[in-house]
Design a protein around this motif. Structure first.
Motif, PDB file in Angstrom:
ATOM      1  N   ASN A 372      47.270  67.924  76.000  1.00 62.48           N
ATOM      2  CA  ASN A 372      47.004  69.359  76.075  1.00 62.48           C
ATOM      3  C   ASN A 372      46.840  69.829  77.516  1.00 62.48           C
ATOM      4  O   ASN A 372      47.173  70.982  77.842  1.00 62.48           O
ATOM      5  CB  ASN A 372      45.747  69.700  75.272  1.00 62.48           C
ATOM      6  N   THR A 373      46.333  68.951  78.362  1.00 68.00           N
ATOM      7  CA  THR A 373      46.219  69.303  79.780  1.00 68.00           C
ATOM      8  C   THR A 373      47.598  69.469  80.396  1.00 68.00           C
ATOM      9  O   THR A 373      47.847  70.383  81.202  1.00 68.00           O
ATOM     10  CB  THR A 373      45.444  68.216  80.531  1.00 68.00           C
ATOM     11  N   VAL A 374      48.513  68.584  79.988  1.00 69.21           N
ATOM     12  CA  VAL A 374      49.892  68.706  80.474  1.00 69.21           C
ATOM     13  C   VAL A 374      50.499  70.026  80.000  1.00 69.21           C
ATOM     14  O   VAL A 374      51.157  70.743  80.784  1.00 69.21           O
ATOM     15  CB  VAL A 374      50.737  67.512  79.988  1.00 69.21           C
ATOM     16  N   ARG A 375      50.261  70.375  78.731  1.00 73.45           N
ATOM     17  CA  ARG A 375      50.794  71.646  78.209  1.00 73.45           C
ATOM     18  C   ARG A 375      50.228  72.829  78.995  1.00 73.45           C
ATOM     19  O   ARG A 375      50.967  73.760  79.348  1.00 73.45           O
ATOM     20  CB  ARG A 375      50.436  71.789  76.731  1.00 73.45           C
ATOM     21  N   TYR A 376      48.960  72.788  79.259  1.00 69.18           N
ATOM     22  CA  TYR A 376      48.326  73.872  79.992  1.00 69.18           C
ATOM     23  C   TYR A 376      48.934  74.015  81.388  1.00 69.18           C
ATOM     24  O   TYR A 376      49.242  75.130  81.827  1.00 69.18           O
ATOM     25  CB  TYR A 376      46.824  73.620  80.088  1.00 69.18           C
ATOM     26  N   ARG A 377      49.100  72.883  82.069  1.00 70.73           N
ATOM     27  CA  ARG A 377      49.654  72.941  83.425  1.00 70.73           C
ATOM     28  C   ARG A 377      51.108  73.418  83.431  1.00 70.73           C
ATOM     29  O   ARG A 377      51.515  74.170  84.325  1.00 70.73           O
ATOM     30  CB  ARG A 377      49.553  71.568  84.086  1.00 70.73           C
ATOM     31  N   LEU A 378      51.874  73.008  82.440  1.00 75.95           N
ATOM     32  CA  LEU A 378      53.266  73.474  82.369  1.00 75.95           C
ATOM     33  C   LEU A 378      53.350  74.976  82.057  1.00 75.95           C
ATOM     34  O   LEU A 378      54.259  75.662  82.544  1.00 75.95           O
ATOM     35  CB  LEU A 378      54.035  72.671  81.320  1.00 75.95           C
ATOM     36  N   ARG A 379      52.379  75.450  81.229  1.00 80.10           N
ATOM     37  CA  ARG A 379      52.344  76.902  81.003  1.00 80.10           C
ATOM     38  C   ARG A 379      52.003  77.632  82.299  1.00 80.10           C
ATOM     39  O   ARG A 379      52.530  78.724  82.569  1.00 80.10           O
ATOM     40  CB  ARG A 379      51.319  77.249  79.919  1.00 80.10           C
ATOM     41  N   ARG A 380      51.148  77.048  83.115  1.00 81.57           N
ATOM     42  CA  ARG A 380      50.813  77.641  84.410  1.00 81.57           C
ATOM     43  C   ARG A 380      52.045  77.682  85.319  1.00 81.57           C
ATOM     44  O   ARG A 380      52.278  78.652  86.042  1.00 81.57           O
ATOM     45  CB  ARG A 380      49.701  76.824  85.083  1.00 81.57           C
ATOM     46  N   VAL A 381      52.847  76.614  85.269  1.00 78.42           N
ATOM     47  CA  VAL A 381      54.094  76.610  86.043  1.00 78.42           C
ATOM     48  C   VAL A 381      54.989  77.772  85.609  1.00 78.42           C
ATOM     49  O   VAL A 381      55.560  78.487  86.438  1.00 78.42           O
ATOM     50  CB  VAL A 381      54.839  75.268  85.868  1.00 78.42           C
ATOM     51  N   SER A 382      55.090  77.983  84.287  1.00 79.11           N
ATOM     52  CA  SER A 382      55.917  79.074  83.767  1.00 79.11           C
ATOM     53  C   SER A 382      55.374  80.433  84.197  1.00 79.11           C
ATOM     54  O   SER A 382      56.136  81.333  84.566  1.00 79.11           O
ATOM     55  CB  SER A 382      55.990  78.982  82.242  1.00 79.11           C
ATOM     56  N   ASP A 383      54.040  80.570  84.156  1.00 81.24           N
ATOM     57  CA  ASP A 383      53.435  81.854  84.534  1.00 81.24           C
ATOM     58  C   ASP A 383      53.669  82.167  86.013  1.00 81.24           C
ATOM     59  O   ASP A 383      53.904  83.318  86.384  1.00 81.24           O
ATOM     60  CB  ASP A 383      51.932  81.832  84.240  1.00 81.24           C
ATOM     61  N   ILE A 384      53.584  81.145  86.851  1.00 81.91           N
ATOM     62  CA  ILE A 384      53.691  81.358  88.297  1.00 81.91           C
ATOM     63  C   ILE A 384      55.136  81.587  88.729  1.00 81.91           C
ATOM     64  O   ILE A 384      55.420  82.452  89.567  1.00 81.91           O
ATOM     65  CB  ILE A 384      53.083  80.161  89.057  1.00 81.91           C
ATOM     66  N   THR A 385      56.064  80.832  88.171  1.00 81.81           N
ATOM     67  CA  THR A 385      57.451  80.864  88.651  1.00 81.81           C
ATOM     68  C   THR A 385      58.383  81.716  87.799  1.00 81.81           C
ATOM     69  O   THR A 385      59.446  82.151  88.274  1.00 81.81           O
ATOM     70  CB  THR A 385      58.026  79.444  88.700  1.00 81.81           C
ATOM     71  N   GLY A 386      58.023  81.924  86.528  1.00 82.20           N
ATOM     72  CA  GLY A 386      58.932  82.626  85.625  1.00 82.20           C
ATOM     73  C   GLY A 386      59.935  81.708  84.954  1.00 82.20           C
ATOM     74  O   GLY A 386      60.763  82.177  84.171  1.00 82.20           O
ATOM     75  N   TRP A 387      59.882  80.415  85.238  1.00 81.92           N
ATOM     76  CA  TRP A 387      60.777  79.431  84.625  1.00 81.92           C
ATOM     77  C   TRP A 387      59.946  78.504  83.745  1.00 81.92           C
ATOM     78  O   TRP A 387      58.933  77.964  84.185  1.00 81.92           O
ATOM     79  CB  TRP A 387      61.502  78.610  85.700  1.00 81.92           C
ATOM     80  N   ASP A 388      60.367  78.318  82.502  1.00 79.84           N
ATOM     81  CA  ASP A 388      59.621  77.528  81.529  1.00 79.84           C
ATOM     82  C   ASP A 388      60.127  76.085  81.524  1.00 79.84           C
ATOM     83  O   ASP A 388      61.279  75.831  81.153  1.00 79.84           O
ATOM     84  CB  ASP A 388      59.791  78.137  80.137  1.00 79.84           C
ATOM     85  N   PRO A 389      59.290  75.117  81.906  1.00 79.01           N
ATOM     86  CA  PRO A 389      59.742  73.710  81.944  1.00 79.01           C
ATOM     87  C   PRO A 389      60.147  73.157  80.579  1.00 79.01           C
ATOM     88  O   PRO A 389      60.862  72.142  80.504  1.00 79.01           O
ATOM     89  CB  PRO A 389      58.523  72.954  82.491  1.00 79.01           C
ATOM     90  N   LEU A 390      59.720  73.797  79.504  1.00 78.35           N
ATOM     91  CA  LEU A 390      60.047  73.294  78.171  1.00 78.35           C
ATOM     92  C   LEU A 390      61.457  73.681  77.735  1.00 78.35           C
ATOM     93  O   LEU A 390      61.937  73.166  76.719  1.00 78.35           O
ATOM     94  CB  LEU A 390      59.028  73.822  77.155  1.00 78.35           C
ATOM     95  N   LEU A 391      62.100  74.569  78.489  1.00 72.18           N
ATOM     96  CA  LEU A 391      63.481  74.957  78.197  1.00 72.18           C
ATOM     97  C   LEU A 391      64.423  74.165  79.096  1.00 72.18           C
ATOM     98  O   LEU A 391      64.195  74.080  80.307  1.00 72.18           O
ATOM     99  CB  LEU A 391      63.678  76.457  78.419  1.00 72.18           C
TER     100      LEU A 391
END
Length: 411
Positions: A372-391
């Motif tokens: 869940n920590t990894v999910r949270y950090r990846l969502r933060r990456v998406s929020d900051i950059t506009g690019w979603d690592p899960l896509l």
């Protein structure tokens, strides 16, 4: 009563339905010498009446400048004088342009509309027709009236031809001016002369400006460009259109519904990818959008699944591989630097996630944190950059951005 071979009386020839005024069925005879003398002798008087009639019958005539009123007066006089010469020798058609319009077409079409010009010519014809009973001699009145009608018809066609050629010349000049303006904008010219040319084309600079490029359509002539302009007018407040060899360039201002409009406007381009740059605030900043759109078009073939149109910013990886420094700089500034400035280990989390094959569990094991920590950090990456690592596509862009950032950090 005489009969024909069948024994019946021959039928009388039916009169023409057009009557005595039929222009096609009657041939103009030789004018009576006295009528020609009267026309010549009264030429000045008829011209004076026609010029006076212009000021009293046309409300817009007094609103013209003095030189424009003078030009129209000369036009009326030349029309009457040419009629007299033509009536004497109706086989001479050159009078239409050489005598009546002479050097006036360009100035005339700038001063008044075609409708106004025809109003002037109609008054001239009316004045001549009113004088027919006074000028015609020895039963020459009908022939003279028919000549006036033929004259008015030819003059109307001649005026339409003059205005059409003037419009074509203006259209060709506007197209050349538009090409020069677009070339100057793409070169980043901010000179006063360019601003004057942009203003001459009617550009008001209302709303954001976007540059779209794609392959030129099959029809690249004036008619094809005009069709493109009509389509663009439905979606943008203003536009500049030019075809550079095999490439169509659209500078669009004030798009009404940006995403939908860009999608619809891609249809005016030829086959192949269509790329649009980011929006800028002014047409004089359009080079920023154009440089990125052109770089994207050169690299778009590396992404066959790209949408049509595609934003130049979505082609960062392809542009970077193709040697575009603007794409590398954009990835560093938009992705790497914000992530590197974060204190929550976003760069390490993203790098690990990309390195282990996009697995949340494997990333958590590598970093010794909960999934869940990894999910949270990846969502933060998406929020900051506009690019979603899960896509998948977004993860590819982020991966390239991380590589560009690391290379930039070692310089």
């Amino acid at each position: 009563m005489p009969t024909d071979a069948s024994g019946s009386a021959p039928r009388k020839p039916r009169p023409s339905r057009r009557g005595a005024w039929s222009l096609r069925s009657r041939q103009q005879g030789t004018p009576h010498p006295r009528t020609l003398e009267n026309l010549t002798a009264n030429l000045g008087q008829v011209s004076t009446v026609a010029v006076q009639r212009l000021s009293t019958s046309l409300p817009w005539f007094e609103g013209l400048r003095a030189d424009e009123r003078s030009e129209l007066g000369l036009l009326a006089q030349r029309g009457i004088a040419s009629f007299v010469r033509w009536y004497e020798n109706p086989q001479e058609p050159v009078w239409v342009l050489t005598e009546i319009f002479r050097q006036a077409p360009t100035e005339l079409t700038r001063s008044i509309t075609l409708q106004n010009a025809l109003q002037v010519l109609r008054i001239v014809v009316d004045v001549v027709e009113e004088k027919v009973p006074e000028l015609a001699q020895h039963n020459d009145e009908v022939a003279l009236r028919e000549a006036v009608l033929r004259f008015s018809r030819e003059v109307a066609f001649a005026a339409a031809d003059v205005y059409a050629r003037a419009a074509e010349n203006r259209g060709s000049w506007d197209a050349r001016l538009e090409s020069l303006v677009v070339d100057g904008i793409l070169r980043g010219d901010h000179s006063d002369s360019l601003r004057s040319r942009v203003s001459a084309l009617g550009w008001t600079d209302e709303g954001d400006v976007t540059v779209m490029v794609g392959a030129a359509p099959a029809t690249t002539g004036p008619a094809g460009v005009e069709r493109i302009r009509r389509v663009v007018a439905r979606h943008a407040a203003e536009c500049l259109v030019t075809i550079q060899t095999d490439r169509l360039v659209l500078i669009l201002g004030g798009l009404r519904d940006r995403e939908r409009s860009l999608e619809r406007l891609a249809a005016v381009c030829g086959d192949g990818p269509v790329v649009h740059g980011p929006a800028v605030s002014s047409v004089f900043e359009a080079r920023h959008s154009a440089d990125r759109a052109n770089a994207g078009l050169r690299a778009a073939s590396a992404w066959p699944q790209a949408p049509r149109p595609v934003c130049s910013e979505d082609l960062w990886p392809e542009r970077a591989v193709n040697g575009d420094p603007l794409a590398v700089q954009a990835m560093v500034e938009a992705v790497w630097q914000p992530l590197a400035a974060s204190s929550t280990g976003l760069v390490d989390t993203l790098s690990t996630y990309l390195g282990v094959g996009h697995s949340l569990e494997a990333t958590a094991r590598e970093l010794f944190v909960h999934a869940n920590t990894v999910r949270y950090r990846l969502r933060r990456v998406s929020d900051i950059t506009g690019w979603d690592p899960l896509l998948p596509r977004d993860a590819f862009v982020l991966h390239c951005a991380v590589l560009a950032g690391r290379l930039h950090a070692t310089e």
